[in-house]
Motif scaffolding. Structure first.
Motif: not given
Length: 237
Positions: A64-89
């Motif tokens: 997490x620290x590496x992604x933020x320091x390198x400004x690779x925020x696009x590589x963050x992701x959600x747990x699969x079922x959480x991503x589904x729930x997020x989109x549904x909600x």
């Protein structure tokens, strides 16, 4: 893509269509739900949705620290079922409130307007600290917080990055509110690129805390509870 093609599409390594992965068999559907159709053209999310929760590897604090320091925020992701729930909600919120932003303003922030009373973080009424409703799929000891502001967090239009003045202002606030209680090595913050924001009209930035005292989290967020904890997984009552 035709509806029949969507119904027949499957991931390359399994026979179950991505929209039925992590869903009890009794809740499987022949056709892809409307709120997941975007994933036919979004390779990253389709791969995530095609992954069983049990096989998902959460991102560690150093990652997490590496992604933020390198400004690779696009590589963050959600747990699969959480991503589904997020989109549904989110789809439900758009139908009910007209937009996710209106829901956030009315129900989460309870702000009538975005008129700031002071300058920057001077007035506590001009910002609110809440848990991220749909946190990323990171180490479960990491607490993901969002700081919402009524005032602009000024960015350079040519780089889409914060101006040095805005960055200095946020860092001073983070040091005072979070680092002073959790320690520098346990705190990191970032502001999403415009292209990654799910809510554009309300300014906000993210703070991640590694294994903070639970009482501190309760204190700083006013006892807030993330929506993801209130909403059941797909197929649950």
């Amino acid at each position: 893509m035709a509806a029949n093609d969507k119904a027949a599409s499957t991931t390359s390594d399994q026979s179950t269509p991505f929209w039925n992965v992590n869903v009890p068999p009794s809740h499987h559907t022949k056709d892809c739900p409307d709120y997941l159709e975007y994933a036919f053209t979004n390779h990253k999310d389709r791969e995530i949705l095609s992954t069983m929760d049990a096989d998902y590897l959460r991102q560690t604090w150093p990652e997490v620290q590496g992604l933020i320091h390198e400004n690779r925020l696009d590589l963050f992701q959600r747990v699969p079922s959480d991503l589904r729930l997020y989109r549904e909600y989110c789809a439900k919120l758009v139908k009910q409130y007209g937009s996710v932003m209106k829901f956030v303003m009315d129900e989460r922030l309870r702000w009538q307007d975005l008129g700031a009373r002071g300058k920057g973080f001077e007035d506590a009424a001009d910002y609110k600290i809440l848990l991220n409703d749909w946190p990323y799929g990171v180490d479960e000891r990491i607490v993901h917080i969002v700081v919402w502001t009524k005032f602009e967090l000024v960015s350079d239009p040519t780089t889409d990055d914060l101006t040095p003045e805005a960055r200095k202002e946020i860092e001073a606030f983070v040091d005072e509110r979070f680092v002073s209680r959790c320690g520098k090595e346990s705190v990191i913050w970032f502001k999403n690129w415009s292209s990654l924001k799910s809510i554009h009209a309300v300014e906000h930035f993210h703070v991640m805390l590694f294994d903070p005292p639970r009482e501190f989290v309760k204190e700083i967020t006013g006892g807030d509870v993330a929506l993801a904890e209130k909403v059941g997984k797909p197929g649950q009552a």
